[in-house]
Design a protein around this motif. Structure first.
Motif, short mmCIF file in Angstrom:
data_model
loop_
_atom_site.label_atom_id
_atom_site.label_comp_id
_atom_site.label_asym_id
_atom_site.label_seq_id
_atom_site.Cartn_x
_atom_site.Cartn_y
_atom_site.Cartn_z
N UNK A 186 0.82 -1.21 0.00
CA UNK A 186 0.00 0.00 0.00
C UNK A 186 0.86 1.26 0.00
N UNK A 187 2.11 1.12 -0.39
CA UNK A 187 3.05 2.24 -0.50
C UNK A 187 3.26 2.97 0.83
N UNK A 188 3.18 2.22 1.92
CA UNK A 188 3.39 2.84 3.22
C UNK A 188 4.72 2.40 3.82
N UNK A 189 5.33 3.30 4.58
CA UNK A 189 6.52 2.95 5.34
C UNK A 189 6.07 2.69 6.78
N UNK A 190 6.11 1.42 7.18
CA UNK A 190 5.58 1.08 8.49
C UNK A 190 6.49 1.53 9.63
N UNK A 225 -7.18 5.64 6.57
CA UNK A 225 -6.37 5.04 7.62
C UNK A 225 -4.94 4.96 7.15
N UNK A 226 -4.02 5.39 7.99
CA UNK A 226 -2.64 5.50 7.52
C UNK A 226 -1.77 4.33 7.94
N UNK A 227 -0.49 4.51 7.69
CA UNK A 227 0.48 3.45 7.94
C UNK A 227 0.56 3.12 9.42
N UNK A 228 0.37 4.15 10.26
CA UNK A 228 0.54 3.89 11.69
C UNK A 228 -0.49 2.88 12.19
N UNK A 229 -1.74 3.04 11.66
CA UNK A 229 -2.75 2.11 12.14
C UNK A 229 -2.53 0.72 11.55
N UNK A 230 -2.00 0.68 10.30
CA UNK A 230 -1.71 -0.64 9.73
C UNK A 230 -0.66 -1.34 10.59
#
Ligand code: ASP
Length: 607
Positions: free
Chosen positions: A569-573, A599-604
């Motif tokens: 999802x192109x997120x940096x966790x 919902x952003x990367x932090x919640x993922x």
């Protein structure tokens, strides 16, 4: 008692953990590293201490110093220590042959606790079994493992070899801008708003394509760059929104020069990194042949069977369904499967279902066993046709043959996919091979339904083949380009082309792409001006260094060779990017966000 958390001269390592060997026997050493494992055994404490070179066992004996022994009680996994002790041979029977230092251990005399550590969220010895999102969230721990250290060090060595190789071949590395204008690679751009030019945006480069061509016009002759490129595409295991290319361009050259140079480079790289001798030159295949025989523009040549055309055989035969398709301009093609005569009826039906899922009307099969051809269609065809099938499909006793009739594009796509899946399912991929291949003579254009016009297969600066120039207007679908792709084990690892270097041809190509002179000027005017100012014939290529290092290190995901990759999802966790920003920042940029942040990367990461 050693002062906690302080690090001074006396605690600096004299040797790396992984390099302890015979030469250190009976000598005093200092090691620095992380506790990987702690074991209490019969009144002794054993620590495995890790640094980037490896692990070594350290033993604490209360008889040596009860004060030091007492202090080991507070130690846990991932604490950072400096340890002074004497190297000794492990007692017979306690050696660990799996460990490079497994013959030795350090008999601790004293240690300094340099840093405590929170409890790792996973067992550091079992990280391969951990969910990848968790690894990415705690990337600093994940990277603290031999496997990831090895991957990134191999990557470093590959980059170092690359820079040295191209420098020795007369290339200079020139950095091109990241804040730039939209480039023509055909993916979506990442945009960056400009504060001082409100309402205006930079695009992050999808490639340095235009700049490298301009460098050729500027007389640099040979340019190279190891460069980050950005494409906002849907991600797969081998794609990242930002990725690293080995990008190069050369002047006064033809295709053969680029291909020969890349072969020399890859042969050198494989020798330097893996000690493997590649056979050069690599085979070359036209796009048309690749599609016909492998149903793919990136054939995996490690698979020992290919698609065969059976049109001629079935045009005369008595299988009505095949004849109908042929008379409508379709094709009948087959895929022989070595050893396939032993497939059960259930397996054959499963493959037919799979072909239907891929869009086929049906999938016929034959099995060649004990000298006779079997299968539902056999009774419809005569002895002569059977013999021709066996001959043309190259069947050997014990093989099967799948046959499909449809239009040519669908037949290629379906049989190409089945070829990969059958090879995987029945173990027909020779994993020991490095199968390089050049695919050449790509079509220049492809029709875009969405845009209702011809678009470039490569990019609009790719030169057409001289003999196909007359086709640009009359039959653009048949015009071939001077583009080439390099494929390794069925994965495209790079591509490039000879460029158009005269404004007249460039105009014709823009016209075929339905780009009006005004639009062309607006989008690429500066390149056209540059080309008109005395452009040498030139061409180049870009190789995906993430994919290449992934293959070199035998990994199956590029995330394994990128220190801080993004998720699908192109997120940096790790950092939580992308994230909402301060409203003041948006004000300064003159930007109003209408959509509610998703919902952003932090919640993922937290889930
Ligand atoms: N710019 C092209 C790409 O990134 C490569 C090339 O034509 O050199 O795919």
């Amino acid at each position: 008692m050693a002062f906690q958390y302080q690090f001074d001269q006396q605690w600096k390592r004299t040797v790396y953990c992984g390099s302890i060997c015979e030469a250190h026997c009976d000598k005093e050493v200092v090691i620095n590293g992380w506790v990987r494992r702690r074991r209490d055994l019969g009144g002794l404490v054993f620590l495995e201490i890790w640094d980037h070179t490896g692990l070594v066992q350290v033993i604490f004996d209360p008889e040596a110093s009860s004060e030091v022994f007492e202090r080991t009680k507070e130690l846990r996994s991932e604490y950072v220590l400096a340890i002074r002790g004497k190297v000794r041979r492990r007692p017979p029977g306690t050696e660990n042959p799996k460990l490079a230092t497994g013959m030795w251990e350090v008999e601790a005399k004293d240690f300094s606790l340099l840093s405590p550590a929170t409890l790792p969220p996973f067992d550091m010895n079992e990280v391969d079994k951990v969910d990848e999102n968790l690894r990415l969230r705690f990337r600093y721990l994940d990277l603290r493992r031999d496997r990831m250290q090895r991957n990134l060090r191999m990557r470093h060595n590959a980059l170092l070899f690359t820079r040295n190789f191209f420098s020795a071949h007369g290339f200079i590395e020139v950095e091109t801008p990241f804040l730039t204008k939209s480039t023509p690679e055909g993916a979506r751009d990442y945009l960056v708003p400009s504060r001082v030019n409100k309402g205006h945006f930079y695009a992050l480069p999808q490639s340095p394509q235009i700049f490298k061509q301009i460098l050729m016009v500027a007389g640099f002759d040979r340019y190279v760059q190891i460069v980050k490129c950005f494409r906002d595409e849907d991600l797969r295991a081998d794609r990242q929104p930002e990725f690293t290319q080995l990008d190069l361009e050369m002047s006064f050259i033809t295709e053969d020069d680029v291909l020969a140079l890349i072969e020399e480079y890859l042969a050198g790289l494989f020798w330097a990194i893996l000690g493997i001798k590649l056979e050069v030159p690599f085979p070359r295949m036209t796009y048309a042949e690749a599609m016909r025989c492998f149903g793919s523009d990136k054939p995996d040549l490690r698979i020992p069977f290919e698609i065969v055309d059976l049109g001629e055989i079935f045009s005369k035969g008595s299988v009505g369904a095949f004849k109908d398709v042929l008379s409508r301009g379709g094709v009948v093609r087959g895929l022989p499967l070595p050893g396939g005569a032993s497939l059960s009826r259930r397996e054959l039906t499963e493959w037919e279902t799979r072909a239907k899922d891929l869009g086929a009307g049906g999938l016929a099969h034959f099995q060649f066993k004990d000298g006779t051809l079997k299968g539902p269609l056999v009774k419809l065809i005569g002895e002569e046709t059977r013999a021709a099938l066996i001959r043309d499909a190259g069947l050997r006793d014990g093989d099967a043959l799948f046959v499909l009739a449809s239009d040519e594009t669908a037949a290629s796509k379906i049989l190409g996919e089945l070829r990969l899946e059958l090879a995987e399912a029945y173990g027909h991929i020779d994993e020991s091979r490095w199968a390089f291949l050049w695919v050449v003579d790509f079509p220049l254009f492809e029709w875009s339904e969405e845009e209702g016009r011809w678009t470039s297969v490569h990019h609009p600066f790719t030169a057409p083949k001289a003999e196909d120039l007359p086709l640009l207007e009359s039959k653009p679908q048949l015009a071939r380009s001077r583009a080439y792709d390099i494929v390794l084990n069925g994965i495209e690892i790079g591509g490039g082309s000879i460029r158009i270097h005269d404004p007249a041809t460039q105009e014709k190509v823009f016209a075929a792409l339905s780009l009006s002179p005004e639009e062309a000027k607006e989008r690429f005017g500066f390149l056209l001006d540059a080309l008109a100012s005395g452009a040498p014939p030139h061409g180049g290529i870009a190789l995906g260094l993430d994919r290449l290092t992934m293959l070199l290190s035998k990994n199956s995901s590029i995330r394994e060779v990128i220190a801080f990759p993004k998720t699908q999802k192109a997120q940096c966790l790790l950092t939580g990017a992308p994230s909402p920003v301060d409203p003041r920042q948006l004000d300064e940029l003159g930007i109003k966000v209408e959509a509610e942040p998703e919902e952003g990367a932090e919640s993922e990461a937290a889930s």
